[in-house]
Design a protein around this motif. Structure first.
Motif, short mmCIF file in Angstrom:
data_model
loop_
_atom_site.label_atom_id
_atom_site.label_comp_id
_atom_site.label_asym_id
_atom_site.label_seq_id
_atom_site.Cartn_x
_atom_site.Cartn_y
_atom_site.Cartn_z
N SER A 205 0.83 -1.21 0.00
CA SER A 205 0.00 0.00 0.00
C SER A 205 0.86 1.25 0.00
O SER A 205 0.54 2.24 -0.66
CB SER A 205 -0.93 -0.01 1.22
OG SER A 205 -1.79 -1.13 1.19
N THR A 206 1.98 1.22 0.73
CA THR A 206 2.89 2.36 0.72
C THR A 206 3.51 2.57 -0.65
O THR A 206 3.64 3.70 -1.13
CB THR A 206 4.00 2.13 1.76
OG1 THR A 206 3.41 1.92 3.05
CG2 THR A 206 4.93 3.33 1.82
N ALA A 207 3.87 1.46 -1.30
CA ALA A 207 4.42 1.56 -2.64
C ALA A 207 3.38 2.08 -3.62
O ALA A 207 3.68 2.87 -4.52
CB ALA A 207 4.95 0.20 -3.10
N LEU A 208 2.13 1.65 -3.45
CA LEU A 208 1.07 2.10 -4.35
C LEU A 208 0.79 3.59 -4.18
O LEU A 208 0.39 4.26 -5.13
CB LEU A 208 -0.20 1.29 -4.08
CG LEU A 208 -1.36 1.47 -5.06
CD1 LEU A 208 -0.93 1.08 -6.46
CD2 LEU A 208 -2.56 0.66 -4.61
N ALA A 209 1.00 4.12 -2.97
CA ALA A 209 0.77 5.55 -2.74
C ALA A 209 1.74 6.41 -3.53
O ALA A 209 1.43 7.57 -3.85
CB ALA A 209 0.88 5.86 -1.25
N THR A 210 2.89 5.88 -3.87
CA THR A 210 3.87 6.64 -4.65
C THR A 210 3.76 6.36 -6.15
O THR A 210 4.64 6.75 -6.91
CB THR A 210 5.30 6.29 -4.18
OG1 THR A 210 5.55 4.89 -4.45
CG2 THR A 210 5.46 6.55 -2.70
#
Length: 330
Positions: A205-210
């Motif tokens: 999810s953190t990677a998807l936010a970027t």
């Protein structure tokens, strides 16, 4: 050599233009002498016009060269069906390949695997599946009230495959350009993008936010958005989904991302089937489950003396009778 009756060959040339990935032998052909016929009912009909240009059909290869038939297809005015294209002796109405090419692909699909089917006739595996479109005419003849539906999973998988190709292309491009920032930004996105937003881990999810800043033009993010919009509209009521699908096709066709062009065109062609799928709410998930169970059973059946035992095992495992281990009697 082309093995088509009632056809005249006007010219043969080798097209090796840069727009093609391999040289193609193009044969300009036309129908032989005889009355024009309706492509739907086969009745004789008068010519209406020239049809606005020629068409091309994929034919069986000659050695290592691909072969295309190219020729005019005039339109006729049929009394029951109105103005339609005339029938040609080498292809089905609306087909993009000749009958011989389609028959060859259909036979390969019954006796060979995916790699052989896609590699031997030099076509994609999905294109080979489209070659089974002749089934539609048979179904229409014997079951005129049947409606064709698609599986929602496979519809979304068209965009998932395109999204994967976009990510790989941008990754390789950033690595060749020495753009370490973009390369690092897309490192975690590689596994986060294909998944459903609700099924991602905290790290994904953190990677998807970027994702929006992963590449300069936001192509990966826009591709992901298009896939999620497609997934969402498949769960909408058919009245709303029809308008949403129209907007989706317009947005995808203008996105200027090469990998999205193919699934966008396919979705545009299968628009009516997709809407029928949404309206009826059917899927082939149950059939896929049975298919996987049969494949597992076949692997388990190595060592069986004959196929009757294999068929009996498939019936036993797929019929679903309640089978339990013995338990102690209280």
């Amino acid at each position: 050599m082309l093995n088509v009756e009632d056809m005249m060959v006007e010219d043969v040339s080798l097209d090796d233009s840069p727009l093609r990935d391999a040289p193609v032998l193009v044969a300009r052909v036309r129908c032989g002498k005889g009355a024009l016929r309706c492509s739907r009912c086969g009745r004789k009909a008068p010519r209406y016009d020239n049809g606005g240009g020629g068409r091309s059909w994929r034919h069986q290869d000659f050695g290592c060269f691909r072969v295309e038939l190219s020729g005019p297809v005039p339109r006729v005015e049929c009394r029951p069906h109105g103005v339609v294209v005339s029938r040609v002796p080498w292809a089905e109405p609306g087909g993009r390949s000749t009958r011989d090419f389609g028959s060859g692909c259909a036979w390969l699909m019954t006796v060979a695997g995916q790699k052989t089917v896609s590699g031997f006739p030099h076509i994609a595996w999905r294109t080979a599946g489209d070659g089974a479109g002749r089934i539609d005419s048979s179904v229409a003849e014997h079951r005129p009230n049947a409606e064709r539906v698609l599986d929602s999973f496979h519809i979304v998988s068209w965009m998932t495959d395109a999204l994967d190709r976009v990510g790989k292309r941008l990754w390789n491009q950033a690595r060749r350009d020495g753009n370490t920032t973009a390369t690092e930004a897309m490192r975690g996105v590689e596994y986060a993008v294909p998944g459903n937003p609700g099924d991602l881990t905290e790290r994904q999810s953190t990677a998807l936010a970027t994702l929006a800043d992963a590449d300069p033009k936001g192509r990966l993010y826009r591709s992901w958005q298009l896939r999620e919009l497609l997934r969402t509209l498949l769960r909408q009521p058919v009245e709303r989904a029809e308008a949403e699908l129209k907007r989706w096709i317009g947005r995808a066709s203008r996105c200027r991302i090469p990998e999205i062009v193919e699934p966008c065109g396919k979705i545009r062609r299968r628009r009516d089937d997709i809407l029928t799928t949404i309206r009826l709410g059917h899927s082939n998930a149950r059939i896929e489950a049975f298919n996987n169970k049969i494949k597992v059973t076949i692997r388990m059946a190595h060592g069986f003396r004959d196929t009757d035992n294999l068929i009996a095992m498939i019936k036993l495992r797929s019929a679903g009778p309640p089978i339990h281990l013995p338990t102690p009697i209280p």
